[in-house]
Design an enzyme around this catalytic site. Structure first.
Site, PDB file in Angstrom:
ATOM      1  N   HIS A  34       0.844  -1.205   0.000  1.00 39.64           N
ATOM      2  CA  HIS A  34       0.000   0.000   0.000  1.00 39.64           C
ATOM      3  C   HIS A  34       0.880   1.257   0.000  1.00 39.64           C
ATOM      4  O   HIS A  34       0.617   2.221  -0.722  1.00 39.64           O
ATOM      5  CB  HIS A  34      -0.877   0.056   1.259  1.00 39.64           C
ATOM      6  CG  HIS A  34      -1.919  -1.016   1.356  1.00 39.64           C
ATOM      7  ND1 HIS A  34      -1.994  -1.896   2.404  1.00 39.64           N
ATOM      8  CD2 HIS A  34      -2.965  -1.322   0.544  1.00 39.64           C
ATOM      9  CE1 HIS A  34      -3.027  -2.704   2.240  1.00 39.64           C
ATOM     10  NE2 HIS A  34      -3.632  -2.379   1.112  1.00 39.64           N
ATOM     11  N   LYS A  69     -18.153  -6.811   7.394  1.00 36.85           N
ATOM     12  CA  LYS A  69     -16.927  -7.568   7.118  1.00 36.85           C
ATOM     13  C   LYS A  69     -16.076  -7.644   8.377  1.00 36.85           C
ATOM     14  O   LYS A  69     -15.745  -6.624   8.977  1.00 36.85           O
ATOM     15  CB  LYS A  69     -16.154  -6.872   5.985  1.00 36.85           C
ATOM     16  CG  LYS A  69     -15.075  -7.724   5.366  1.00 36.85           C
ATOM     17  CD  LYS A  69     -14.484  -7.041   4.143  1.00 36.85           C
ATOM     18  CE  LYS A  69     -13.123  -7.618   3.795  1.00 36.85           C
ATOM     19  NZ  LYS A  69     -12.443  -6.854   2.754  1.00 36.85           N
ATOM     20  N   ARG A  94      -1.703  -5.586  -8.760  1.00 42.17           N
ATOM     21  CA  ARG A  94      -0.528  -6.422  -8.503  1.00 42.17           C
ATOM     22  C   ARG A  94      -0.294  -7.444  -9.604  1.00 42.17           C
ATOM     23  O   ARG A  94       0.820  -7.751  -9.957  1.00 42.17           O
ATOM     24  CB  ARG A  94      -0.689  -7.172  -7.166  1.00 42.17           C
ATOM     25  CG  ARG A  94      -0.578  -6.300  -5.965  1.00 42.17           C
ATOM     26  CD  ARG A  94      -1.143  -6.987  -4.766  1.00 42.17           C
ATOM     27  NE  ARG A  94      -2.547  -7.286  -4.983  1.00 42.17           N
ATOM     28  CZ  ARG A  94      -3.387  -7.696  -4.041  1.00 42.17           C
ATOM     29  NH1 ARG A  94      -2.944  -7.900  -2.816  1.00 42.17           N
ATOM     30  NH2 ARG A  94      -4.650  -7.924  -4.322  1.00 42.17           N
ATOM     31  N   SER A 136      -2.820  -8.053   2.392  1.00 38.62           N
ATOM     32  CA  SER A 136      -3.103  -8.024   3.835  1.00 38.62           C
ATOM     33  C   SER A 136      -3.580  -9.406   4.287  1.00 38.62           C
ATOM     34  O   SER A 136      -3.278  -9.838   5.401  1.00 38.62           O
ATOM     35  CB  SER A 136      -4.174  -6.979   4.147  1.00 38.62           C
ATOM     36  OG  SER A 136      -3.722  -5.705   3.808  1.00 38.62           O
TER      37      SER A 136
HETATM   38  O1  PNS Z   1      -8.633  -3.104   0.165  1.00 37.98           O
HETATM   39  P1  PNS Z   1      -9.833  -3.645  -0.549  1.00 37.98           P
HETATM   40  O2  PNS Z   1     -10.640  -4.522   0.397  1.00 37.98           O
HETATM   41  O3  PNS Z   1      -9.486  -4.338  -1.829  1.00 37.98           O
HETATM   42  O4  PNS Z   1     -10.748  -2.378  -0.920  1.00 37.98           O
HETATM   43  C1  PNS Z   1     -12.006  -2.525  -1.561  1.00 37.98           C
HETATM   44  C2  PNS Z   1     -12.788  -1.216  -1.552  1.00 37.98           C
HETATM   45  C3  PNS Z   1     -12.902  -0.659  -0.146  1.00 37.98           C
HETATM   46  C4  PNS Z   1     -12.090  -0.199  -2.442  1.00 37.98           C
HETATM   47  C5  PNS Z   1     -14.205  -1.496  -2.156  1.00 37.98           C
HETATM   48  O5  PNS Z   1     -14.749  -2.612  -1.528  1.00 37.98           O
HETATM   49  C6  PNS Z   1     -15.161  -0.322  -1.991  1.00 37.98           C
HETATM   50  O6  PNS Z   1     -15.021   0.695  -2.643  1.00 37.98           O
HETATM   51  N1  PNS Z   1     -16.151  -0.481  -1.091  1.00 37.98           N
HETATM   52  C7  PNS Z   1     -17.106   0.557  -0.778  1.00 37.98           C
HETATM   53  C8  PNS Z   1     -18.524   0.129  -1.143  1.00 37.98           C
HETATM   54  C9  PNS Z   1     -18.780   0.372  -2.624  1.00 37.98           C
HETATM   55  O7  PNS Z   1     -18.700   1.479  -3.122  1.00 37.98           O
HETATM   56  N2  PNS Z   1     -19.109  -0.735  -3.334  1.00 37.98           N
HETATM   57  C10 PNS Z   1     -19.354  -0.712  -4.756  1.00 37.98           C
HETATM   58  C11 PNS Z   1     -18.089  -0.938  -5.539  1.00 37.98           C
HETATM   59  S1  PNS Z   1     -18.377  -0.941  -7.277  1.00 37.98           S
END
Ligand code: PNS
Length: 162
Positions: A20, A44, A93, A131
């Site tokens: 990150h 979650k 990645r 993570s």
């Molecule tokens: O670190 P991660 O878990 O890969 O991050 C994922 C994240 C937080 C970027 C994604 O789950 C997100 O944007 N969640 C917020 C809810 C949302 O907007 N969902 C619709 C996505 S199209």
């Protein structure tokens, strides 16, 4: 006119890794400010509480005024509207990330046409880092200090083995 270039780097950060941090530093080569936005998702299960995750990120960037640390809940697009920032940074990645990231980028843009997603590629030494794997390794008694900041290494050890 304000020409400041700002981006949001959203994620779970459970916990923040050197991967990150690598993406954030690369983001700062393109943007004036990067907001690290930690998702609060009560549905979650996370290892670290939101406060713990924010605290670790704050400590990693305490001396960098170009990095803001924040949290959000609900839809990312709503958070972006609230911040008046419509550029999202995400790390890619491997090819395996691409499908889910592509879907998310298109869906976010479908909800709000203003939203653009910029994908940054981490240093190859972090291309296998996540993570999830970090937590698994520490949970099972291992450690990979060169993959996480020192304080995260310590917090992981405390969490699992104290
Ligand atoms: O670190 P991660 O878990 O890969 O991050 C994922 C994240 C937080 C970027 C994604 O789950 C997100 O944007 N969640 C917020 C809810 C949302 O907007 N969902 C619709 C996505 S199209």
């Amino acid at each position: 006119m304000n020409n400041t270039r700002n981006a949001v780097y959203p994620g779970s950060y459970d916990p923040i890794t050197n991967g990150h941090i690598d993406i954030i530093k690369r983001g700062l080569r393109i943007f004036d400010n990067v907001t690290v936005a930690v998702l609060t998702n009560p549905a979650k299960q996370s290892l670290f509480t939101l406060e713990e995750r924010l605290d670790m990120i704050h400590k990693c960037f305490a001396d960098n005024p170009r990095i803001q640390v924040d949290s959000f809940k609900g839809l990312l697009v709503d958070y972006l509207d609230k911040k008046k920032i419509h550029t999202v940074v995400r790390g890619l990645r491997a090819i395996s990330d691409f499908e889910v990231e592509f879907q998310m980028a298109l869906m976010n843009r479908r909800i709000n046409r203003e939203v653009e997603t910029i994908f940054l590629v981490p240093s190859v030494c972090y291309s296998f880092l996540s993570s999830r794997l970090v937590k698994e390794i520490y949970r099972l008694g291992g450690s990979i200090p060169q993959m996480v900041p020192e304080l995260v290494d310590q917090r992981l050890k405390d969490k699992y083995h104290k």
